[in-house]
Design a protein around this motif. Structure first.
Motif, PDB file in Angstrom:
ATOM      1  N   ARG A   1     -16.584   9.381  -3.059  1.00  0.00           N
ATOM      2  CA  ARG A   1     -15.240   9.673  -4.075  1.00  0.00           C
ATOM      3  C   ARG A   1     -15.429   9.061  -5.299  1.00  0.00           C
ATOM      4  NH1 ARG A   1     -10.648   6.391  -3.266  1.00  0.00           N
ATOM      5  NH2 ARG A   1     -10.799   5.904  -1.233  1.00  0.00           N
TER       6      ARG A   1
ATOM      7  N   ASP B   1       0.882  -1.237  -0.062  1.00  0.00           N
ATOM      8  CA  ASP B   1       0.059  -0.150  -0.094  1.00  0.00           C
ATOM      9  C   ASP B   1       0.963   1.278   0.047  1.00  0.00           C
ATOM     10  OD1 ASP B   1      -2.484   1.550   2.257  1.00  0.00           O
ATOM     11  OD2 ASP B   1      -2.173   1.691   0.219  1.00  0.00           O
TER      12      ASP B   1
ATOM     13  N   ARG C   1      -7.352   6.826  -6.397  1.00  0.00           N
ATOM     14  CA  ARG C   1      -6.562   7.622  -5.560  1.00  0.00           C
ATOM     15  C   ARG C   1      -5.387   7.811  -6.544  1.00  0.00           C
ATOM     16  NH1 ARG C   1      -5.706   4.751   0.355  1.00  0.00           N
ATOM     17  NH2 ARG C   1      -4.876   3.071  -1.065  1.00  0.00           N
TER      18      ARG C   1
ATOM     19  N   GLU D   1      -4.928  11.599  11.126  1.00  0.00           N
ATOM     20  CA  GLU D   1      -5.956  11.239  10.030  1.00  0.00           C
ATOM     21  C   GLU D   1      -7.156  10.507  10.574  1.00  0.00           C
ATOM     22  OE1 GLU D   1      -5.821   8.091   7.700  1.00  0.00           O
ATOM     23  OE2 GLU D   1      -6.419   9.096   5.970  1.00  0.00           O
TER      24      GLU D   1
ATOM     25  N   GLU E   1      -6.048  -0.300  -4.023  1.00  0.00           N
ATOM     26  CA  GLU E   1      -7.631  -0.003  -3.808  1.00  0.00           C
ATOM     27  C   GLU E   1      -8.219  -0.027  -5.131  1.00  0.00           C
ATOM     28  OE1 GLU E   1      -9.246   4.053  -2.557  1.00  0.00           O
ATOM     29  OE2 GLU E   1     -10.068   2.921  -1.087  1.00  0.00           O
TER      30      GLU E   1
ATOM     31  N   ASP F   1      -1.670   8.127  10.666  1.00  0.00           N
ATOM     32  CA  ASP F   1      -2.467   7.382   9.787  1.00  0.00           C
ATOM     33  C   ASP F   1      -4.006   6.701  10.676  1.00  0.00           C
ATOM     34  OD1 ASP F   1      -2.869   6.471   7.194  1.00  0.00           O
ATOM     35  OD2 ASP F   1      -2.655   4.329   8.170  1.00  0.00           O
TER      36      ASP F   1
ATOM     37  N   VAL G   1       2.202   5.208  10.690  1.00  0.00           N
ATOM     38  CA  VAL G   1       1.165   4.225  10.493  1.00  0.00           C
ATOM     39  C   VAL G   1       1.307   3.226  11.558  1.00  0.00           C
ATOM     40  CG1 VAL G   1       0.418   2.903   8.768  1.00  0.00           C
ATOM     41  CG2 VAL G   1       1.816   4.558   7.990  1.00  0.00           C
TER      42      VAL G   1
ATOM     43  N   PHE H   1      -7.132  -3.123   6.135  1.00  0.00           N
ATOM     44  CA  PHE H   1      -6.847  -2.604   5.068  1.00  0.00           C
ATOM     45  C   PHE H   1      -6.212  -3.933   4.164  1.00  0.00           C
ATOM     46  CE2 PHE H   1      -7.978   1.678   5.299  1.00  0.00           C
ATOM     47  CZ  PHE H   1      -7.772   1.959   6.508  1.00  0.00           C
TER      48      PHE H   1
ATOM     49  N   HIS I   1      -3.288  12.373  -0.825  1.00  0.00           N
ATOM     50  CA  HIS I   1      -2.806  11.453  -1.706  1.00  0.00           C
ATOM     51  C   HIS I   1      -3.778  10.276  -1.960  1.00  0.00           C
ATOM     52  CE1 HIS I   1      -2.276  10.223   2.232  1.00  0.00           C
ATOM     53  NE2 HIS I   1      -2.213   8.597   1.881  1.00  0.00           N
TER      54      HIS I   1
HETATM   55  O1  ISL Z   1      -9.883   4.531   0.716  1.00  0.00           O
HETATM   56  C1  ISL Z   1     -10.249   5.012   1.884  1.00  0.00           C
HETATM   57  C2  ISL Z   1     -11.332   4.458   2.769  1.00  0.00           C
HETATM   58  O2  ISL Z   1     -12.445   4.335   1.824  1.00  0.00           O
HETATM   59  C3  ISL Z   1      -9.752   6.321   2.269  1.00  0.00           C
HETATM   60  O3  ISL Z   1     -10.565   6.811   3.099  1.00  0.00           O
HETATM   61  C4  ISL Z   1      -8.567   5.993   3.142  1.00  0.00           C
HETATM   62  O4  ISL Z   1      -7.988   4.551   2.966  1.00  0.00           O
HETATM   63  C5  ISL Z   1      -8.701   6.173   4.384  1.00  0.00           C
HETATM   64  O5  ISL Z   1      -8.932   7.486   4.560  1.00  0.00           O
HETATM   65  C6  ISL Z   1      -7.420   5.804   5.487  1.00  0.00           C
HETATM   66  O6  ISL Z   1      -6.262   6.386   4.789  1.00  0.00           O
HETATM   67  C7  ISL Z   1      -5.102   5.971   5.233  1.00  0.00           C
HETATM   68  O7  ISL Z   1      -4.858   4.698   5.585  1.00  0.00           O
HETATM   69  C8  ISL Z   1      -4.842   3.797   4.614  1.00  0.00           C
HETATM   70  C9  ISL Z   1      -3.819   4.080   3.403  1.00  0.00           C
HETATM   71  O8  ISL Z   1      -3.995   3.363   2.218  1.00  0.00           O
HETATM   72  C10 ISL Z   1      -4.132   5.630   3.015  1.00  0.00           C
HETATM   73  O9  ISL Z   1      -3.139   5.939   1.955  1.00  0.00           O
HETATM   74  C11 ISL Z   1      -3.644   6.603   4.255  1.00  0.00           C
HETATM   75  O10 ISL Z   1      -4.229   7.763   4.093  1.00  0.00           O
HETATM   76  C12 ISL Z   1      -4.310   2.516   5.249  1.00  0.00           C
HETATM   77  O11 ISL Z   1      -2.956   2.587   5.822  1.00  0.00           O
END
Ligand code: ISL
Length: 591
Positions: A326, A61, A451, A290, A424, A205, A101, A169, A361
């Motif tokens: 999205r 990822d 993305r 986040e 994704e 994250d 993360v 994930f 991103h």
């Molecule tokens: O794809 C999503 C869920 O529907 C996004 O909202 C995103 O995955 C979510 O906001 C979490 O994002 C973060 O954690 C993920 C990573 O893939 C993303 O790049 C990161 O920003 C898992 O680590």
């Protein structure tokens, strides 16, 4: 009065290192590439750079699956390169925060490999491992109905360990068990290790996911259908989240007398941008969470100053239009953005802070969402980019620019599924194809929300690899139209880049635009967004106006008298505003 913390006034800039600048020609962006472009960031007026993950990772990822928290991903360089980047930023008056993360690790992390080898040993409890049921391979059904964000179940069966393992994930992103105090201590140690190297804070994250409801119960089917991911109500704001965040702030971020002084601290930068002596080490740094899925009130509980948890959070509701997600191919209405922010700002108290962001991103470019198929019209593209920058950089709050916004970056016209590299996108395409959807239709359904749009290499100059790399870029980045590279925009005083730079300079020089009060004008208008920022002391008040539409509108009457200082279409404030016209004006002292 006590000085507000540095991050309240700071302009943050997110670098996605993989797509920012490649120094060694392997087609993947790296740390020396970022260092080579620090002058661009300093000249733009950035105060703090957030680096998306750079730790050692198998890149299932793109770095959001960490294999070693104390090593740099080999494609991106070495710890020495990172030390150089930190020093280079500090020398220019800029701070650096890393992307931490810690909701999950890569399945290749030593902790997870130890857990698989001995699920009843000390590392088994680092993750969410559950027994299977007697059956042919011992697995039986997964422990609950939780879904992964990247498709399928959130559970992976480990035959060698005869256990299920939770992954919200990708199957290579194994959720850590934060109930385990040893896990929390490990994370605090990682934070302290980086703080000792001079890192000024972290973006955390999906940090609101770390506390799962005990027993990991099934998700409610109706909520699952509504939210799209069964089980989300059991972890998006879990029972011990506040406790974990408070503990991490105290044990990981907060410096103690025993801590070694960080090797480098940032040089101070005056209102006019001149550099001074290094500032004293910041006792805590900045914690940016986040937090997908939390609303305004939860955001306030996570980031209120007196809460001593996070400092800022990303509240994603702003990015999706009303009833939209999205993946919907729709034109984003800036009138919705105005309503969102007026509501949000009205609910914030003096204890609260707000992160202002429109791109990152994980999302298609906001500029393309606003303009739709007209995003390649150079006049509209420039005007709308300046309008978004004006909103983001002069509303109360801490702005987070994403790389490329300063040159009006737009979505990529991906022409084939093979061009989509994000896990994704790849999984969504495979699911659609498995359901019998034709190739072109599948691409058409994934492309709007992919993305990948945000991960197209930065456009430094014209040409097939846009100055990003001397090799073949890992991600396609076609010339989308003439004039929208850093080199071309930097030389043009009327460009989007010059507008960003001038506006950030104005913002740094005018306290009203950072610490000042806020008063909306004509709050109910869906086409005109105007507000006054009132000076905290005896300085000037400022009037900001944006035409939220792609039409010419009449400028309302009865506005404060003000002189245009920065404008997308010149400085005169006549009876009409051109599509997306924006003006920042100094309010004239009455009488
Ligand atoms: O794809 C999503 C869920 O529907 C996004 O909202 C995103 O995955 C979510 O906001 C979490 O994002 C973060 O954690 C993920 C990573 O893939 C993303 O790049 C990161 O920003 C898992 O680590």
């Amino acid at each position: 009065a006590a000085q507000p913390p540095w991050w309240r006034r700071a302009v943050f800039y997110q670098v996605y290192p993989r797509s920012f600048a490649d120094s060694d020609g392997d087609g993947v962006g790296d740390l020396r590439g970022v260092t080579s472009r620090l002058d661009h960031l300093a000249d733009l007026g950035v105060d703090c750079v957030w680096l998306s993950p750079i730790f050692d990772s198998p890149n299932e990822d793109m770095g959001y699956d960490v294999r070693d928290y104390r090593a740099v991903m080999s494609e991106m360089g070495t710890l020495a390169d990172l030390d150089d980047l930190i020093a280079g930023a500090h020398e220019r008056g800029m701070r650096i925060i890393l992307d931490l993360v810690v909701n999950h690790t890569s399945a290749e992390h030593a902790w997870f490999r130890a857990a698989v080898a001995d699920p009843d040993g000390p590392y088994g409890d680092y993750y969410h491992l559950q027994p299977g049921v007697p059956g042919e391979d011992g697995s039986g059904p997964p422990p609950n109905n939780w879904a992964s964000f990247f498709g399928g179940s959130a559970w992976r069966w480990l035959p060698e360990a005869k256990r299920w393992a939770l992954h919200l994930f990708a199957p290579g992103q194994m959720d850590l068990n934060w109930e385990n105090p040893r896990v929390r201590a490990e994370v605090a140690e990682i934070v302290r290790w980086w703080r000792a190297r001079g890192i000024d804070g972290f973006r955390l994250d999906v940090i609101n996911y770390i506390s799962k409801r005990p027993g990991l119960p099934d998700g409610n089917e109706a909520i699952g259908a509504l939210m799209g991911f069964p089980g989300i109500e059991h972890y998006f704001f879990g029972p011990r989240l506040h406790e974990y965040l408070r503990e991490l702030r105290a044990t990981g971020f907060t410096r103690t007398a025993q801590d070694p002084r960080p090797p480098s601290t940032v040089r101070s930068r005056g209102a006019d941008g001149t550099l001074g002596v290094p500032e004293p080490p910041d006792p805590v740094g900045v914690l940016v969470g986040e937090t997908p899925g939390v609303g305004v009130e939860m955001s306030r509980l996570l980031s209120g100053a007196r809460r001593r948890e996070l400092d800022l959070v990303f509240n994603f509701d702003v990015l999706d239009g009303p009833g939209k997600v999205r993946w919907d191919d729709y034109r984003y209405d800036l009138g919705y953005l105005k309503g969102f922010y007026l509501d949000y700002l009205a609910r914030l108290g003096p204890d609260d802070a707000i992160a202002l962001f429109l791109d990152n991103h994980d999302n298609p470019r906001m500029l393309s969402k606003v303009l739709g198929t007209r995003d390649r019209d150079p006049v509209l593209r420039s005007a709308a980019a300046k309008a978004l920058a004006t909103i983001q950089l002069t509303l109360p709050g801490t702005p987070f620019l994403f790389q490329g916004q300063e040159i009006a970056a737009i979505n990529q016209d991906f022409a084939a599924a093979a061009e989509l590299k994000d896990v994704e996108s790849v999984n969504r395409l495979a699911e659609l194809r498995a359901d019998g959807v034709a190739h072109e239709d599948a691409l058409a359904r994934v492309r709007p929300g992919a993305r990948d749009h945000a991960r197209v290499p930065m456009r430094w100059e014209p040409g097939p690899t846009t100055g990003f790399s001397t090799g073949t870029p890992w991600q396609v980045g076609r010339e989308d139209s003439v004039g929208f590279t850093v080199a071309e925009q930097g030389a043009d005083p009327g460009s989007v880049l010059s507008f960003h730079r001038d506006l950030i300079r104005l913002r740094r020089a005018e306290p009203a635009l950072t610490d000042g009060g806020f008063r909306a004008l004509l709050p109910r208008s869906r086409e005109y967004f105007g507000w006054v920022r009132t000076a905290p002391g005896d300085g000037d008040d400022w009037l900001v106006e944006v035409n939220l539409t792609d039409r010419t509108i009449k400028r309302p009457r009865g506005l404060p008298a003000a002189t245009g200082v920065l404008g997308s279409h010149g400085l005169a404030r006549g009876p009409r505003m051109a599509p997306y016209e924006c003006v920042v004006a100094r309010v004239l002292i009455a009488g």
